[in-house]
Design a protein around this motif. Structure first.
Motif, PDB file in Angstrom:
ATOM      1  N   VAL A   1      93.172  60.872 125.310  1.00  0.00           N
ATOM      2  CA  VAL A   1      93.117  61.164 126.746  1.00  0.00           C
ATOM      3  C   VAL A   1      94.422  60.789 127.411  1.00  0.00           C
ATOM      4  N   MET A   2      94.922  59.594 127.119  1.00  0.00           N
ATOM      5  CA  MET A   2      96.155  59.131 127.744  1.00  0.00           C
ATOM      6  C   MET A   2      97.362  59.944 127.282  1.00  0.00           C
ATOM      7  N   ARG A   3      97.380  60.340 126.013  1.00  0.00           N
ATOM      8  CA  ARG A   3      98.474  61.186 125.525  1.00  0.00           C
ATOM      9  C   ARG A   3      98.468  62.525 126.274  1.00  0.00           C
ATOM     10  N   ALA A   4      97.274  63.099 126.464  1.00  0.00           N
ATOM     11  CA  ALA A   4      97.172  64.376 127.167  1.00  0.00           C
ATOM     12  C   ALA A   4      97.609  64.245 128.618  1.00  0.00           C
ATOM     13  N   GLN A   5      97.325  63.109 129.235  1.00  0.00           N
ATOM     14  CA  GLN A   5      97.745  62.859 130.611  1.00  0.00           C
ATOM     15  C   GLN A   5      99.244  62.611 130.724  1.00  0.00           C
ATOM     16  N   GLY A   6      99.809  62.099 129.625  1.00  0.00           N
ATOM     17  CA  GLY A   6     101.202  61.693 129.646  1.00  0.00           C
ATOM     18  C   GLY A   6     101.411  60.333 130.265  1.00  0.00           C
ATOM     19  N   ALA A   7     100.328  59.571 130.413  1.00  0.00           N
ATOM     20  CA  ALA A   7     100.417  58.238 131.018  1.00  0.00           C
ATOM     21  C   ALA A   7      99.140  57.473 130.730  1.00  0.00           C
ATOM     22  N   GLY A   8      99.243  56.157 130.777  1.00  0.00           N
ATOM     23  CA  GLY A   8      98.078  55.294 130.589  1.00  0.00           C
ATOM     24  C   GLY A   8      98.536  53.881 130.312  1.00  0.00           C
ATOM     25  N   HIS A   9      97.593  52.961 130.360  1.00  0.00           N
ATOM     26  CA  HIS A   9      97.908  51.540 130.183  1.00  0.00           C
ATOM     27  C   HIS A   9      96.767  50.910 129.397  1.00  0.00           C
ATOM     28  N   ILE A  10      97.092  50.291 128.273  1.00  0.00           N
ATOM     29  CA  ILE A  10      96.103  49.585 127.454  1.00  0.00           C
ATOM     30  C   ILE A  10      96.399  48.097 127.531  1.00  0.00           C
ATOM     31  N   VAL A  11      95.410  47.340 127.982  1.00  0.00           N
ATOM     32  CA  VAL A  11      95.522  45.883 128.103  1.00  0.00           C
ATOM     33  C   VAL A  11      94.592  45.257 127.069  1.00  0.00           C
ATOM     34  N   ASN A  12      95.166  44.540 126.124  1.00  0.00           N
ATOM     35  CA  ASN A  12      94.381  43.885 125.077  1.00  0.00           C
ATOM     36  C   ASN A  12      94.329  42.384 125.326  1.00  0.00           C
ATOM     37  N   ILE A  13      93.117  41.844 125.326  1.00  0.00           N
ATOM     38  CA  ILE A  13      92.947  40.410 125.528  1.00  0.00           C
ATOM     39  C   ILE A  13      93.020  39.708 124.180  1.00  0.00           C
ATOM     40  N   ALA A  14      94.062  38.919 123.991  1.00  0.00           N
ATOM     41  CA  ALA A  14      94.219  38.132 122.769  1.00  0.00           C
ATOM     42  C   ALA A  14      93.817  36.690 123.080  1.00  0.00           C
ATOM     43  N   SER A  15      94.688  35.733 122.805  1.00  0.00           N
ATOM     44  CA  SER A  15      94.365  34.322 123.019  1.00  0.00           C
ATOM     45  C   SER A  15      95.593  33.505 122.639  1.00  0.00           C
ATOM     46  N   VAL A  16      95.677  32.283 123.155  1.00  0.00           N
ATOM     47  CA  VAL A  16      96.713  31.388 122.641  1.00  0.00           C
ATOM     48  C   VAL A  16      96.467  31.100 121.160  1.00  0.00           C
ATOM     49  N   SER A  17      95.248  31.356 120.695  1.00  0.00           N
ATOM     50  CA  SER A  17      94.969  31.241 119.260  1.00  0.00           C
ATOM     51  C   SER A  17      95.660  32.333 118.461  1.00  0.00           C
ATOM     52  N   GLY A  18      96.185  33.333 119.144  1.00  0.00           N
ATOM     53  CA  GLY A  18      97.019  34.333 118.493  1.00  0.00           C
ATOM     54  C   GLY A  18      98.472  33.911 118.399  1.00  0.00           C
ATOM     55  N   LEU A  19      98.771  32.725 118.955  1.00  0.00           N
ATOM     56  CA  LEU A  19     100.124  32.169 118.906  1.00  0.00           C
ATOM     57  C   LEU A  19     100.205  30.944 118.013  1.00  0.00           C
ATOM     58  N   ARG A  20      99.051  30.416 117.626  1.00  0.00           N
ATOM     59  CA  ARG A  20      98.991  29.204 116.815  1.00  0.00           C
ATOM     60  C   ARG A  20      97.689  29.248 116.014  1.00  0.00           C
ATOM     61  N   VAL A  21      97.532  28.320 115.094  1.00  0.00           N
ATOM     62  CA  VAL A  21      96.294  28.219 114.317  1.00  0.00           C
ATOM     63  C   VAL A  21      95.845  26.769 114.324  1.00  0.00           C
ATOM     64  N   ASP A  22      94.583  26.554 114.660  1.00  0.00           N
ATOM     65  CA  ASP A  22      94.015  25.204 114.681  1.00  0.00           C
ATOM     66  C   ASP A  22      92.837  25.115 113.722  1.00  0.00           C
ATOM     67  N   PRO A  23      92.498  23.909 113.254  1.00  0.00           N
ATOM     68  CA  PRO A  23      91.296  23.747 112.445  1.00  0.00           C
ATOM     69  C   PRO A  23      90.078  24.280 113.191  1.00  0.00           C
ATOM     70  N   THR A  24      89.185  24.902 112.477  1.00  0.00           N
ATOM     71  CA  THR A  24      87.962  25.566 112.958  1.00  0.00           C
ATOM     72  C   THR A  24      88.239  26.945 113.537  1.00  0.00           C
ATOM     73  N   ALA A  25      89.507  27.312 113.758  1.00  0.00           N
ATOM     74  CA  ALA A  25      89.821  28.587 114.413  1.00  0.00           C
ATOM     75  C   ALA A  25      90.541  29.568 113.490  1.00  0.00           C
ATOM     76  N   ALA A  26      90.480  29.356 112.181  1.00  0.00           N
ATOM     77  CA  ALA A  26      91.288  30.176 111.273  1.00  0.00           C
ATOM     78  C   ALA A  26      90.972  31.666 111.397  1.00  0.00           C
ATOM     79  N   VAL A  27      89.693  32.026 111.353  1.00  0.00           N
ATOM     80  CA  VAL A  27      89.331  33.445 111.407  1.00  0.00           C
ATOM     81  C   VAL A  27      89.527  33.990 112.817  1.00  0.00           C
ATOM     82  N   TYR A  28      89.120  33.220 113.815  1.00  0.00           N
ATOM     83  CA  TYR A  28      89.336  33.640 115.201  1.00  0.00           C
ATOM     84  C   TYR A  28      90.828  33.873 115.457  1.00  0.00           C
ATOM     85  N   SER A  29      91.662  32.932 115.015  1.00  0.00           N
ATOM     86  CA  SER A  29      93.100  33.085 115.181  1.00  0.00           C
ATOM     87  C   SER A  29      93.616  34.310 114.438  1.00  0.00           C
TER      88      SER A  29
END
Length: 255
Positions: free
Chosen positions: A140-168
């Motif tokens: 849809v966005m390609r056909a429009q020639g414009a669009g914005h995708i906002v993905n919610i990650a986490s500070v866990s995507g910048l580091r890895v902590d115990p208990t968060a290995a898979v989440y990270s």
């Protein structure tokens, strides 16, 4: 109905995981900015309440109660459900300007707890769910020639902590695929939002009691979900030739 978009015109914004937490706060903030919202989640009862509140009680940036919100059932782990969500939005408004890939789960636990079903659930929601969203809106966005995708990650995507290995791992992957999408796109904008400790229902997905108690002990410094909604509003409000690629939002007291 097709909305003709100008710089000051309302945008059609799709939000996944909109029934609580960051999704709900983002919906309220963007409604206040006058955007047209399509809200997706599995808990349709909560979506309906939120949409009604937005359309009746929203004080917008211009001071008028003109919030527009359309609720639609959505399971991000199901590609057909995601396609239906996007199609309903496109049929209603004739365009899709922004997708906020927000739905996520965070059942933290040590790897040796062997909670394999929870690992699979995180991969399905946090990673495949984002991919399903991208796959549904990209044509849809390609056909429009414009669009914005906002993905919610986490500070866990910048580091890895115990208990968060898979989440990270899932959140590192979200950042990687977002960067790949950005580099492949010249007409689309791609933003990654990485929240730190934020008050939401994510902690309720933790089944390991020791981990849940440890996380609860840290939540005293957590920021409100509205802070993340404000960051999303900032990113999508920039001129079309400005792509805010990544925003990290942490509590000041978070290490």
């Amino acid at each position: 109905m097709t909305l003709l978009l100008t710089t000051a015109a309302p945008k059609v914004v799709l939000i996944t995981g909109a029934s609580s937490g960051i999704g709900e706060a983002t919906a309220r903030r963007l409604a206040a900015a006058g955007h047209h919202l399509v809200l997706g989640a599995r808990r349709t009862d909560r979506l309906a309440v939120l949409a009604k509140e937005i359309e009746t009680d929203t004080e917008t940036d211009t001071g008028t109660n003109t919030g527009v919100a359309f609720p639609h059932v959505l399971d991000v782990t199901d590609p057909d459900s995601m396609r239906s969500f996007v199609s309903a939005a496109h049929d209603r408004y004739g365009r899709i300007d922004v997708l906020v890939n927000n739905a996520g789960v965070m059942p933290l636990a040590r790897l040796d707890a062997l909670k394999v079903d929870e690992w699979d659930r995180m991969i399905d929601v946090n990673l495949r769910g984002v991919l399903h969203g991208i796959a549904a809106v990209l044509p849809v966005m390609r056909a429009q020639g414009a669009g914005h995708i906002v993905n919610i990650a986490s500070v866990s995507g910048l580091r890895v902590d115990p208990t968060a290995a898979v989440y990270s791992a899932t959140k590192h992957a979200v950042r990687a695929l977002s960067e790949g999408l950005r580099q492949e796109s010249r007409e689309l904008r791609v933003t990654v939002i990485s929240p730190g400790l934020t008050r939401s229902e994510l902690t309720e997905t933790i089944s390991d009691q020791d981990t849940k108690d440890a996380v609860a002990g840290q939540m005293g410094i957590a920021i409100p979900a509205a802070a993340i909604g404000e960051a999303i509003h900032y990113a999508i409000s920039q001129p079309t030739d400005v792509d805010v690629n990544e925003i990290v939002v942490r509590p000041t007291a978070q290490g």
